[in-house]
Design an enzyme around this catalytic site. Structure first.
Site, PDB file in Angstrom:
ATOM      1  N   ASN A 106     -81.722  16.401-143.987  1.00  0.00           N
ATOM      2  CA  ASN A 106     -81.406  15.685-142.821  1.00  0.00           C
ATOM      3  C   ASN A 106     -80.539  16.454-141.764  1.00  0.00           C
ATOM      4  O   ASN A 106     -80.570  16.038-140.572  1.00  0.00           O
ATOM      5  CB  ASN A 106     -80.387  14.631-143.515  1.00  0.00           C
ATOM      6  CG  ASN A 106     -79.701  13.874-142.344  1.00  0.00           C
ATOM      7  OD1 ASN A 106     -80.170  12.991-141.512  1.00  0.00           O
ATOM      8  ND2 ASN A 106     -78.386  14.161-142.099  1.00  0.00           N
ATOM      9  N   SER A 160     -88.586  12.840-136.513  1.00  0.00           N
ATOM     10  CA  SER A 160     -88.099  12.272-135.385  1.00  0.00           C
ATOM     11  C   SER A 160     -89.390  11.748-134.596  1.00  0.00           C
ATOM     12  O   SER A 160     -90.563  12.506-134.732  1.00  0.00           O
ATOM     13  CB  SER A 160     -87.354  13.045-134.268  1.00  0.00           C
ATOM     14  OG  SER A 160     -87.306  12.627-133.072  1.00  0.00           O
ATOM     15  N   TYR A 173     -87.325  21.029-130.719  1.00  0.00           N
ATOM     16  CA  TYR A 173     -87.083  20.112-131.604  1.00  0.00           C
ATOM     17  C   TYR A 173     -88.468  19.294-132.032  1.00  0.00           C
ATOM     18  O   TYR A 173     -88.526  19.318-133.197  1.00  0.00           O
ATOM     19  CB  TYR A 173     -86.130  19.213-130.970  1.00  0.00           C
ATOM     20  CG  TYR A 173     -85.555  17.932-131.936  1.00  0.00           C
ATOM     21  CD1 TYR A 173     -84.762  18.215-132.969  1.00  0.00           C
ATOM     22  CD2 TYR A 173     -85.890  16.848-131.530  1.00  0.00           C
ATOM     23  CE1 TYR A 173     -84.064  17.348-133.669  1.00  0.00           C
ATOM     24  CE2 TYR A 173     -85.462  15.653-132.533  1.00  0.00           C
ATOM     25  CZ  TYR A 173     -84.710  16.113-133.524  1.00  0.00           C
ATOM     26  OH  TYR A 173     -84.072  15.056-134.481  1.00  0.00           O
ATOM     27  N   ALA A 174     -89.256  19.095-131.246  1.00  0.00           N
ATOM     28  CA  ALA A 174     -90.610  18.304-131.222  1.00  0.00           C
ATOM     29  C   ALA A 174     -91.488  19.340-132.052  1.00  0.00           C
ATOM     30  O   ALA A 174     -92.071  18.800-133.136  1.00  0.00           O
ATOM     31  CB  ALA A 174     -91.217  18.257-129.829  1.00  0.00           C
ATOM     32  N   ILE A 207     -81.442   6.171-132.996  1.00  0.00           N
ATOM     33  CA  ILE A 207     -80.574   5.659-133.764  1.00  0.00           C
ATOM     34  C   ILE A 207     -79.290   6.294-133.224  1.00  0.00           C
ATOM     35  O   ILE A 207     -78.839   7.418-132.738  1.00  0.00           O
ATOM     36  CB  ILE A 207     -80.773   6.469-135.045  1.00  0.00           C
ATOM     37  CG1 ILE A 207     -81.911   6.210-135.831  1.00  0.00           C
ATOM     38  CG2 ILE A 207     -79.634   5.820-136.327  1.00  0.00           C
ATOM     39  CD1 ILE A 207     -82.446   4.601-136.036  1.00  0.00           C
TER      40      ILE A 207
END
Length: 289
Positions: A106, A160, A173-174, A207
């Site tokens: 995580n 994500s 990040y992608a 979130i």
């Protein structure tokens, strides 16, 4: 009263908890979604290994769990350092009397930039943290998962919607979060047949954590002495919450909470999902459905 409690417990499917006796490593477990995972897992009988770079927050999380009857230890450190990953697995196995049942990968943060302005440091750090570190942790823990003792083993990698659909300003990040999907599917195919290991990906949408709070709030992490601001620019966030329809891109019209996110992780880790493996579960309030 004790007899009555036993009588009631006998009617429950999992009277000692969904994860009773299982040892779970949860990275990034000192705050946000990871902290809620640690709390929920402990409530369901797991022995939780809290991994986080923030020593004080990690210990505080462990103290909360232990004070409420749970079992947890803190193993703080930097997942980008190989020695720490070895120490984490070693201490987790000792805590579990030679066994580890669950890994939740995580930990992470974002370091955004548009493609033509993204530095090598931004690219390499995010790829390493979200892609390489989970792989190294799983590889180090392999001897505790490639076993035939009849006990459940499963790995949950956090992704994500940026990894599933892309996102402007988040190429690093992608890319990393897209890779996580392949990581889970490959583990499921390699370790499922002989060892019964389940591996799944959970891809979160919006979130409420420090990564989606207003950047102006001042949250940051340090990378080699450089402060990296976390969050979304307030003006950009205001566009989502303002207007005639707040969060118009989310059918439920609201962001999810850390508890809701962690509950999805618990559900996949639990025996209620014992026949789910190699899948990517989107937890988005209906966005991108």
């Amino acid at each position: 009263m004790a007899d009555r409690i036993k009588q009631i417990a006998s009617h429950l499917n999992y009277p000692q908890g969904l994860l009773a006796g299982q040892v779970a490593i949860i990275t990034g477990a000192a705050q946000g979604i990871g902290a809620e995972c640690a709390r929920l897992f402990a409530n369901e009988g797991a022995k939780v290994v809290v991994s986080d770079i923030d020593t004080a927050k990690a210990q505080a999380m462990v103290d909360k769990i232990n004070a409420t009857g749970g079992k947890a230890i803190s193993v703080p450190g930097d997942l980008l350092k190989d020695d720490y990953i070895k120490e984490l697995v070693k201490k987790a196995a000792e805590f579990g009397n030679g066994k580890i049942h669950i890994i939740v990968n995580n930990a992470g943060f974002t370091w955004d930039a548009v493609i033509h302005k993204m530095t090598d440091k931004q690219w390499e750090t995010i790829i390493a943290l979200h892609g390489t570190a989970p792989f190294k942790l799983i590889r180090e823990a392999a001897p505790f998962f490639r076993v035939k003792d009849g006990e459940p083993r499963n790995i949950i990698n956090i992704s994500s919607t940026s990894g599933l659909h892309g996102n402007a300003g988040q190429l690093n990040y992608a890319m990393a979060k897209a890779g996580v999907v392949g990581l889970s599917k490959t583990i499921a195919k390699e370790w499922g047949p002989a060892f019964g290991v389940r591996a799944n990906t959970i891809a979160f949408g919006h979130i409420e954590t420090r990564l989606t709070a207003n950047k102006e709030a001042g949250a940051f992490v340090e990378v080699d002495g450089q402060k990296v601001a976390l969050g979304i620019p307030g003006k950009q966030n205001a566009q989502k919450t303002g207007g005639p329809v707040p969060f118009a891109d989310i059918p439920l019209r609201r962001p999810g909470s850390a508890t809701e996110a962690a509950s999805a992780v618990l559900a996949i880790a639990s025996p209620l999902s014992s026949y789910i493996s190699g899948q990517t579960i989107s937890v988005t309030g209906g966005r991108n459905c």
